[in-house]
Scaffold this active site. Structure first.
Site, PDB file in Angstrom:
ATOM      1  N   HIS A 160       0.823  -1.225   0.000  1.00  0.00           N
ATOM      2  CA  HIS A 160       0.000   0.000   0.000  1.00  0.00           C
ATOM      3  C   HIS A 160       0.852   1.269   0.000  1.00  0.00           C
ATOM      4  CE1 HIS A 160      -3.631  -2.278   0.478  1.00  0.00           C
ATOM      5  NE2 HIS A 160      -3.268  -2.766   1.658  1.00  0.00           N
ATOM      6  N   ASP A 196      -2.068 -10.701  -2.534  1.00  0.00           N
ATOM      7  CA  ASP A 196      -2.715 -10.292  -1.289  1.00  0.00           C
ATOM      8  C   ASP A 196      -4.194  -9.984  -1.571  1.00  0.00           C
ATOM      9  OD1 ASP A 196      -1.789  -8.870   1.583  1.00  0.00           O
ATOM     10  OD2 ASP A 196      -3.577  -7.963   0.685  1.00  0.00           O
ATOM     11  N   HIS A 198      -5.880  -7.507  -0.681  1.00  0.00           N
ATOM     12  CA  HIS A 198      -6.088  -6.073  -0.921  1.00  0.00           C
ATOM     13  C   HIS A 198      -5.306  -5.592  -2.138  1.00  0.00           C
ATOM     14  CE1 HIS A 198      -6.707  -6.833   3.429  1.00  0.00           C
ATOM     15  NE2 HIS A 198      -7.764  -6.040   3.235  1.00  0.00           N
ATOM     16  N   ASP A 285      -3.947 -13.259   3.025  1.00  0.00           N
ATOM     17  CA  ASP A 285      -5.247 -12.867   3.594  1.00  0.00           C
ATOM     18  C   ASP A 285      -6.424 -13.172   2.655  1.00  0.00           C
ATOM     19  OD1 ASP A 285      -4.307 -10.843   1.937  1.00  0.00           O
ATOM     20  OD2 ASP A 285      -4.402  -9.263   3.446  1.00  0.00           O
ATOM     21  N   TYR A 324      -3.417 -12.400   8.713  1.00  0.00           N
ATOM     22  CA  TYR A 324      -3.536 -11.889  10.079  1.00  0.00           C
ATOM     23  C   TYR A 324      -3.918 -12.891  11.154  1.00  0.00           C
ATOM     24  CZ  TYR A 324      -2.877  -7.837   7.426  1.00  0.00           C
ATOM     25  OH  TYR A 324      -2.297  -6.954   6.575  1.00  0.00           O
TER      26      TYR A 324
HETATM   27  C1  OKS Z   1      -8.916  -0.748   9.098  1.00  0.00           C
HETATM   28  C2  OKS Z   1      -8.522  -1.912   8.253  1.00  0.00           C
HETATM   29  C3  OKS Z   1      -7.663  -1.459   7.126  1.00  0.00           C
HETATM   30  C4  OKS Z   1      -7.343  -2.593   6.219  1.00  0.00           C
HETATM   31  C5  OKS Z   1      -5.881  -2.668   5.958  1.00  0.00           C
HETATM   32  C6  OKS Z   1      -5.546  -3.801   5.064  1.00  0.00           C
HETATM   33  C7  OKS Z   1      -4.114  -4.167   5.191  1.00  0.00           C
HETATM   34  C8  OKS Z   1      -3.737  -5.287   4.291  1.00  0.00           C
HETATM   35  N1  OKS Z   1      -9.054  -1.113  10.458  1.00  0.00           N
HETATM   36  N2  OKS Z   1      -3.257  -5.007   3.099  1.00  0.00           N
HETATM   37  O1  OKS Z   1      -2.841  -5.938   2.268  1.00  0.00           O
HETATM   38  O2  OKS Z   1      -3.811  -6.460   4.578  1.00  0.00           O
HETATM   39 ZN    ZN Z   2      -3.995  -7.478   2.591  1.00  0.00          ZN
END
Ligand code: OKS
Ligand code: ZN
Length: 344
Positions: A160, A196, A198, A285, A324
């Site tokens: 990100h 991933d 996201h 994830d 996670y």
């Molecule tokens: C807010 C959640 C934000 C999501 C972040 C995702 C992070 C992730 N409490 N990115 O690949 O896994």
């Molecule tokens: Zn992610």
């Protein structure tokens, strides 16, 4: 395959994440590293090595200097402002109030450099981000030197993080830094495949106008999923980068049959583009029981993912992104790596 790991990645232990209106203990925690490392060791995947220190030059090949200096000083500036909690952005330039001038006050600077309010900055954040990119660099250096695959147990994650923005638990874009390293070592085109859950908005932004890095991402549709403002299928690159960004947004609830069709399409494009090295942004994830994601990959599917990536026959570096709070983060990450090695 070799794993690169540094205890220094645990120097970041944030206490707060804004999540559903509550300040919760962050999902992205040092225990993730311990779970993955334990699984690497008990599975006999291969040797674990410490990364070398690579300094800031490879970071500055990707990120703006003012952003790096912001990250380095943020915590001290925040404490100097008399703040009691962790540094969380809460005011931003917006569509109707675009910021023309980078503010001097830490609150304004946080808004300038943050993409969201999810990611707190705490003591040790910069040091952990430095260790994470060192892990990525040592892993890609090993691949470049030997042609053999490597796994970088990066943490905090990176995909990100944009040229001058942090968020989504990411500070330095480890995958982009590794891809740039491969180009600097003489590879003419590199693929970054982001599996991933996201969208890798940072990696996309960094390489959007370039044709030397092919970026492909399989992710939850941004209409429904974080980071919400990038990752649509019609984002395909610009200028000479046209055609070198490929997005596969998929609906929440997507299972392996659909997901793997996108993976195979991505593989075809990697071959067609003549990529000489593969960087895998390895988030796990997409797992069905991940607490913050919405795909339905089963644990055994991850072995098949690794096997299919191995079929490309490319020098490959895997860099950990998301996944996670569950023991399966280690199990699933190592399933991909073992599947790739053909021992899944
Ligand atoms: C807010 C959640 C934000 C999501 C972040 C995702 C992070 C992730 N409490 N990115 O690949 O896994
Ligand atoms: Zn992610």
């Amino acid at each position: 395959m070799l794993t690169f790991h540094s205890e220094l990645t645990k120097l970041r232990r944030a206490r707060t994440e804004l999540d559903g209106g509550l300040l919760v203990t962050p999902y992205e925690c040092p225990e993730r590293v311990e779970l993955v490392l334990a699984r690497v060791l008990e599975s006999g995947l291969g040797e674990v090595r410490e990364p070398a220190e690579h300094g800031l030059a490879p970071v500055l090949a990707i990120h703006d200097r003012d952003y790096v200096e912001f990250l380095e000083n943020c915590w001290d500036d925040w404490v100097a402002a008399g703040r009691k909690g962790e540094a969380i952005a809460w005011v931003w330039p917006t569509r109707t109030m675009p910021g023309r001038v980078i503010p001097e006050h830490i609150d304004g600077r946080l808004g300038h450099y943050a993409l969201g309010a999810d990611t707190s900055i705490c003591e040790g954040t910069f040091e952990a981000a430095m260790a994470s990119k060192d892990v990525a660099l040592s892993a890609v250096d090993h691949v470049l030197a030997t042609g053999q695959p490597a796994f970088g147990l990066c943490r905090p994650p990176g995909h990100h993080a944009a040229i001058d923005q942090f968020g989504g638990y990411c500070f330095f874009n480890n995958a982009a830094i590794a891809a740039q390293r491969a180009l600097a070592a003489g590879r003419s085109r590199v693929a970054v495949l982001d599996i991933d859950f996201h969208h890798g908005n940072g990696t996309q932004q960094i390489f959007y106008a370039r044709d030397d890095v092919l970026f492909l991402s399989l992710h939850g549709d941004p209409r429904h999923c974080f980071p919400h403002f990038l990752g649509h299928a019609d984002e395909t690159g610009e200028g000479s980068g046209e055609g070198f960004t490929v997005n596969y947004p998929m609906a929440p609830g997507t299972g392996y049959a659909t997901w793997v069709t996108a993976l195979e399409d991505a593989k075809t494009r990697i071959v067609e583009a003549g990529c000489e090295l593969l960087v895998v942004s390895l988030g796990v994830d997409a797992y069905e029981h991940d607490p913050i994601s919405a795909f339905r990959l089963a644990s055994d599917d991850f072995t098949d993912v690794g096997l299919r990536l191995g079929q490309l026959g490319l020098p490959t570096v895997f860099l950990l992104e998301g996944g996670y709070a569950v023991e399966e983060i280690g199990i699933n990450a190592v399933k991909v790596l073992s599947g790739f090695d053909g021992v899944g």
